[in-house]
Design an enzyme around this catalytic site. Structure first.
Site, PDB file in Angstrom:
ATOM      1  N   LYS A 182       0.846  -1.201   0.000  1.00  0.00           N
ATOM      2  CA  LYS A 182       0.000   0.000   0.000  1.00  0.00           C
ATOM      3  C   LYS A 182       0.879   1.249   0.000  1.00  0.00           C
ATOM      4  O   LYS A 182       1.563   1.546   0.976  1.00  0.00           O
ATOM      5  CB  LYS A 182      -0.911   0.052   1.229  1.00  0.00           C
ATOM      6  CG  LYS A 182      -1.966   1.158   1.053  1.00  0.00           C
ATOM      7  CD  LYS A 182      -2.641   1.568   2.322  1.00  0.00           C
ATOM      8  CE  LYS A 182      -1.894   2.611   3.101  1.00  0.00           C
ATOM      9  NZ  LYS A 182      -1.734   3.908   2.409  1.00  0.00           N
ATOM     10  N   GLY A 234       7.335   4.417   7.929  1.00  0.00           N
ATOM     11  CA  GLY A 234       6.479   5.575   8.190  1.00  0.00           C
ATOM     12  C   GLY A 234       6.784   6.146   9.554  1.00  0.00           C
ATOM     13  O   GLY A 234       7.885   5.980  10.083  1.00  0.00           O
ATOM     14  N   SER A 235       5.784   6.790  10.139  1.00  0.00           N
ATOM     15  CA  SER A 235       6.022   7.495  11.392  1.00  0.00           C
ATOM     16  C   SER A 235       6.143   6.533  12.573  1.00  0.00           C
ATOM     17  O   SER A 235       5.582   5.430  12.556  1.00  0.00           O
ATOM     18  CB  SER A 235       4.881   8.478  11.642  1.00  0.00           C
ATOM     19  OG  SER A 235       3.674   7.763  11.711  1.00  0.00           O
ATOM     20  N   THR A 236       6.841   6.990  13.592  1.00  0.00           N
ATOM     21  CA  THR A 236       7.022   6.183  14.800  1.00  0.00           C
ATOM     22  C   THR A 236       5.668   5.895  15.455  1.00  0.00           C
ATOM     23  O   THR A 236       5.410   4.783  15.926  1.00  0.00           O
ATOM     24  CB  THR A 236       7.977   6.911  15.761  1.00  0.00           C
ATOM     25  OG1 THR A 236       9.250   6.974  15.118  1.00  0.00           O
ATOM     26  CG2 THR A 236       8.116   6.194  17.090  1.00  0.00           C
ATOM     27  N   GLU A 237       4.784   6.901  15.435  1.00  0.00           N
ATOM     28  CA  GLU A 237       3.465   6.744  16.067  1.00  0.00           C
ATOM     29  C   GLU A 237       2.698   5.570  15.432  1.00  0.00           C
ATOM     30  O   GLU A 237       2.197   4.684  16.128  1.00  0.00           O
ATOM     31  CB  GLU A 237       2.727   8.062  15.845  1.00  0.00           C
ATOM     32  CG  GLU A 237       1.433   8.209  16.563  1.00  0.00           C
ATOM     33  CD  GLU A 237       0.676   9.418  16.009  1.00  0.00           C
ATOM     34  OE1 GLU A 237       1.255  10.205  15.237  1.00  0.00           O
ATOM     35  OE2 GLU A 237      -0.514   9.538  16.357  1.00  0.00           O
ATOM     36  N   GLY A 239       3.983   3.208  13.560  1.00  0.00           N
ATOM     37  CA  GLY A 239       4.780   1.993  13.748  1.00  0.00           C
ATOM     38  C   GLY A 239       4.471   1.334  15.088  1.00  0.00           C
ATOM     39  O   GLY A 239       4.345   0.104  15.181  1.00  0.00           O
ATOM     40  N   GLU A 256      10.571   0.561   9.822  1.00  0.00           N
ATOM     41  CA  GLU A 256      11.532   1.633   9.521  1.00  0.00           C
ATOM     42  C   GLU A 256      10.812   2.924   9.865  1.00  0.00           C
ATOM     43  O   GLU A 256       9.891   3.331   9.150  1.00  0.00           O
ATOM     44  CB  GLU A 256      11.878   1.640   8.031  1.00  0.00           C
ATOM     45  CG  GLU A 256      12.460   0.359   7.505  1.00  0.00           C
ATOM     46  CD  GLU A 256      13.965   0.287   7.644  1.00  0.00           C
ATOM     47  OE1 GLU A 256      14.556   1.223   8.228  1.00  0.00           O
ATOM     48  OE2 GLU A 256      14.544  -0.694   7.187  1.00  0.00           O
ATOM     49  N   CYS A 290      13.735  10.459   6.367  1.00  0.00           N
ATOM     50  CA  CYS A 290      13.731   9.878   7.716  1.00  0.00           C
ATOM     51  C   CYS A 290      15.109   9.994   8.374  1.00  0.00           C
ATOM     52  O   CYS A 290      15.205  10.182   9.579  1.00  0.00           O
ATOM     53  CB  CYS A 290      13.297   8.430   7.653  1.00  0.00           C
ATOM     54  SG  CYS A 290      14.229   7.510   6.431  1.00  0.00           S
ATOM     55  N   GLU A 387      11.001  14.994  15.499  1.00  0.00           N
ATOM     56  CA  GLU A 387      11.220  14.958  14.050  1.00  0.00           C
ATOM     57  C   GLU A 387      10.289  15.968  13.370  1.00  0.00           C
ATOM     58  O   GLU A 387       9.083  15.960  13.590  1.00  0.00           O
ATOM     59  CB  GLU A 387      10.901  13.552  13.528  1.00  0.00           C
ATOM     60  CG  GLU A 387      11.162  13.424  12.048  1.00  0.00           C
ATOM     61  CD  GLU A 387      10.818  12.044  11.499  1.00  0.00           C
ATOM     62  OE1 GLU A 387       9.722  11.541  11.783  1.00  0.00           O
ATOM     63  OE2 GLU A 387      11.654  11.488  10.776  1.00  0.00           O
TER      64      GLU A 387
HETATM   65  P1  NAD Z   1       2.629   7.763   8.320  1.00  0.00           P
HETATM   66  O1  NAD Z   1       3.057   6.825   9.362  1.00  0.00           O
HETATM   67  O2  NAD Z   1       1.553   8.714   8.613  1.00  0.00           O
HETATM   68  O3  NAD Z   1       2.146   6.976   7.017  1.00  0.00           O
HETATM   69  C1  NAD Z   1       2.930   5.987   6.413  1.00  0.00           C
HETATM   70  C2  NAD Z   1       2.019   5.015   5.710  1.00  0.00           C
HETATM   71  O4  NAD Z   1       1.228   4.344   6.686  1.00  0.00           O
HETATM   72  C3  NAD Z   1       1.028   5.621   4.724  1.00  0.00           C
HETATM   73  O5  NAD Z   1       0.906   4.738   3.632  1.00  0.00           O
HETATM   74  C4  NAD Z   1      -0.261   5.675   5.522  1.00  0.00           C
HETATM   75  O6  NAD Z   1      -1.432   5.630   4.728  1.00  0.00           O
HETATM   76  C5  NAD Z   1      -0.149   4.428   6.354  1.00  0.00           C
HETATM   77  N1  NAD Z   1      -0.878   4.449   7.634  1.00  0.00           N
HETATM   78  C6  NAD Z   1      -1.256   5.530   8.359  1.00  0.00           C
HETATM   79  N2  NAD Z   1      -1.855   5.125   9.506  1.00  0.00           N
HETATM   80  C7  NAD Z   1      -1.823   3.767   9.498  1.00  0.00           C
HETATM   81  C8  NAD Z   1      -2.247   2.773  10.411  1.00  0.00           C
HETATM   82  N3  NAD Z   1      -2.819   3.075  11.578  1.00  0.00           N
HETATM   83  N4  NAD Z   1      -2.041   1.467  10.104  1.00  0.00           N
HETATM   84  C9  NAD Z   1      -1.429   1.125   8.944  1.00  0.00           C
HETATM   85  N5  NAD Z   1      -1.016   2.028   8.032  1.00  0.00           N
HETATM   86  C10 NAD Z   1      -1.196   3.341   8.305  1.00  0.00           C
HETATM   87  O7  NAD Z   1       3.971   8.470   7.872  1.00  0.00           O
HETATM   88  P2  NAD Z   1       4.170   9.522   6.716  1.00  0.00           P
HETATM   89  O8  NAD Z   1       3.730  10.841   7.181  1.00  0.00           O
HETATM   90  O9  NAD Z   1       3.584   9.008   5.445  1.00  0.00           O
HETATM   91  O10 NAD Z   1       5.765   9.454   6.514  1.00  0.00           O
HETATM   92  C11 NAD Z   1       6.617  10.192   7.268  1.00  0.00           C
HETATM   93  C12 NAD Z   1       7.283   9.333   8.324  1.00  0.00           C
HETATM   94  O11 NAD Z   1       7.915   8.199   7.740  1.00  0.00           O
HETATM   95  C13 NAD Z   1       8.373  10.073   9.039  1.00  0.00           C
HETATM   96  O12 NAD Z   1       8.260   9.888  10.412  1.00  0.00           O
HETATM   97  C14 NAD Z   1       9.644   9.424   8.527  1.00  0.00           C
HETATM   98  O13 NAD Z   1      10.733   9.525   9.368  1.00  0.00           O
HETATM   99  C15 NAD Z   1       9.221   8.042   8.274  1.00  0.00           C
HETATM  100  N6  NAD Z   1      10.093   7.388   7.287  1.00  0.00           N
HETATM  101  C16 NAD Z   1      10.980   6.461   7.734  1.00  0.00           C
HETATM  102  C17 NAD Z   1      11.839   5.836   6.844  1.00  0.00           C
HETATM  103  C18 NAD Z   1      12.832   4.815   7.314  1.00  0.00           C
HETATM  104  O14 NAD Z   1      13.379   4.100   6.481  1.00  0.00           O
HETATM  105  N7  NAD Z   1      13.088   4.693   8.594  1.00  0.00           N
HETATM  106  C19 NAD Z   1      11.785   6.151   5.491  1.00  0.00           C
HETATM  107  C20 NAD Z   1      10.872   7.104   5.073  1.00  0.00           C
HETATM  108  C21 NAD Z   1      10.020   7.709   6.001  1.00  0.00           C
END
Ligand code: NAD
Length: 479
Positions: A182, A234-237, A239, A256, A290, A387
């Site tokens: 996704k 994605g975000s730590t929250e 994750g 990640e 990130c 962040e």
């Molecule tokens: P996000 O966590 O809001 O969203 C990431 C993805 O998760 C999106 O596809 C979103 O639709 C989906 N999502 C949202 N809520 C969800 C849930 N409850 N259950 C399952 N999926 C859900 O993050 P973002 O704003 O899209 O990305 C920014 C974040 O990603 C930053 O914190 C960044 O540091 C992190 N990031 C980390 C890496 C890494 O390799 N460590 C790489 C890129 C981005």
């Protein structure tokens, strides 16, 4: 002599975007059971680009069932045949590179020179690299019994849409798994284009399924009982929420997550190169990275001159139309993200730090933010701890290597770190004591599929890339 005048510059390559896009399930684009669509826009112009299907739980069911059906034949396929398909995909990505780069820039706001010169070549490189592993996995894990993990649910963010898709899909396929991916709701278009490439390259139907949609689609996917593994970036929250969902299910998980990475400059560093490293560390991809070097630590005795030189370099950054190949800093990916960054900028000033921003004019439309840095930052300030995911640098100083290590490690995250010094022993000592998954020495933001990437602490667990990245997609001796 060829007539170069007719060679189109990448930003002029016309890209067709279908006005309405379905889900890619079982090797075909299908209408969503939800009957719902969401508009994806160009953040540089605020103009709509296309409607994209919004998957619901029924769509997720279909995608997971399709991946399950495809698993056995794919896993049993001769490894050298799997490799051929991955090599074909890598070559097709190269052939369609300009189109992919333009589409990525339109949908994400990142400068065309970054999508063209950094992201898309690395995407192809990931498929080439992993194609090479398909029939050599036994050499990566000598003497072990190897099996694919199974059906993998993968959820990715919007900052490197196509690259994150490649990081997830290529190793999964090389190890004989099948996938439901996704993409993020604001940047779905290049993942769908990748689906077209998969079909063109005769990847068997169902081996990769791409479902689009927002957080609800992501939640339905990661909670699906038909998965064997979840990989999330994605975000730590989010994750943490996913880790809670998977706790006790026995399903594999890699995360990640976010970062607040330290970038350390010693007085003996090659200063011109270090300035360029800092620029790339925080202003590459608008700072929506990130592993961005968002906390800069400069040795106190060069702090004044270093910051003056950095400020004058900032004044040369071109902020604006991402489709212009001279643009250094493009559009922020969404209005929400721009507001989030502005909130942190206001907080930095109200907590007592001093802001400097480059004085470049901004376009009248679109989500743009001038690169800025804060001096007089205390480690307790919010902008030094949280962040921001934007073009905002927090500058602090240190006197000794010991102090640099303590300050750098004083964070909940642990994704990356950068060190600039001409002294080899000092560099190695710092690298061994910094708590980060990646430590760059005299460079920053360098990526290669053969090098593992991933975090410690709230930056997540598991690695992507290298032999370690393969481990996440294999059962080694049954585990
Ligand atoms: P996000 O966590 O809001 O969203 C990431 C993805 O998760 C999106 O596809 C979103 O639709 C989906 N999502 C949202 N809520 C969800 C849930 N409850 N259950 C399952 N999926 C859900 O993050 P973002 O704003 O899209 O990305 C920014 C974040 O990603 C930053 O914190 C960044 O540091 C992190 N990031 C980390 C890496 C890494 O390799 N460590 C790489 C890129 C981005």
């Amino acid at each position: 002599m060829p007539d170069f005048a007719y060679a189109p510059a990448p930003e002029t390559v016309p890209v067709e975007i279908s006005p309405r896009n379905g889900l890619f399930i079982g090797g075909q684009f299908v209408a969503p059971k939800s009957s719902k669509y969401r508009v994806t826009t160009n953040p540089a112009t605020e103009q709509p680009l296309a409607e994209v299907a919004e998957a619901n739980a029924k769509d997720v069911d279909l995608a997971v069932a399709s991946a399950r059906k495809a698993l056995k034949p794919w896993a049993k396929m001769k490894a050298s045949e799997r490799a051929k398909i991955l090599f074909r995909i890598a070559r097709r990505i190269q052939e369609r590179a300009r189109e992919l780069a333009v589409l990525e820039t339109l949908d994400s706001g990142k400068p065309i020179k970054e999508s063209r010169d950094d992201d898309v070549p690395l995407v192809a490189h990931h498929f080439f690299h992993h194609a090479g592993w398909c029939d050599k996995l036994a050499y990566a894990f000598p003497g072990a019994t190897l099996e694919p993990v199974g059906v993998c649910g993968q959820v990715i963010p919007w900052n490197f849409p196509l690259l994150m898709a490649a990081w997830k899909i290529a190793p999964a396929l090389a190890c004989g798994n099948t996938v439901v991916l996704k993409p993020a709701e604001t940047t779905p278009l290049t993942a769908l284009r990748l689906a077209e490439i998969f079909a063109e390259c005769e990847l068997p139907p169902g081996v990769v399924n791409i479902i689009t949609g927002g957080p609800d689609a992501g939640k339905a996917l990661v909670a699906h009982g038909g998965l064997d593994k979840v990989a999330f970036t994605g975000s730590t929250e989010v994750g943490k929420a996913i880790a809670a969902t998977l706790a006790g299910t026995g399903r594999k998980l890699t995360l990640e997550l976010g970062g607040k990475s330290p970038h350390i400059i010693f007085a003996d560093a090659a200063i011109d190169q270090a300035i360029e490293g800092v620029v790339s560390g925080i202003w590459f991809n608008q700072g929506e990275v990130c592993c961005a070097g968002s906390r800069l630590f400069v040795e106190e005795r060069i702090l004044g001159t270093f910051i003056e030189r950095l400020k004058s370099r900032m004044q040369t950054l071109r902020v604006g139309d991402p489709m212009d190949k001279n643009t250094d800093v493009g559009a922020i990916n969404s209005k929400e993200q721009l507001e989030r960054i502005q909130h942190y900028i206001n907080l930095g000033a109200s907590e007592g730090a001093t802001r400097f921003e480059c004085s470049t004019p901004l376009p009248s439309k679109g989500y743009f933010c001038r690169p800025c840095l804060f001096t007089d930052v205390q480690p307790s300030h919010t902008i030094a701890r949280e962040e921001i995911f934007g073009p905002v640098l927090s500058v602090m100083s240190f006197r000794t290597p010991e102090e640099a290590i303590q300050r750098a490690n004083n964070t909940n995250y642990g994704l990356s770190a950068g060190v600039w010094t001409e002294k080899g022993a000092k560099a190695l000592e710092m690298a061994s004591r910094l708590k980060a998954g990646v430590v760059w020495l005299n460079t920053f933001n360098r990526f290669d599929p053969s090098a593992p990437f991933g975090g410690y602490r709230e930056s997540g667990f598991g690695r992507e890339g290298g032999r370690q990245g393969l481990r996440a997609y294999l059962k080694v001796d049954g585990r």
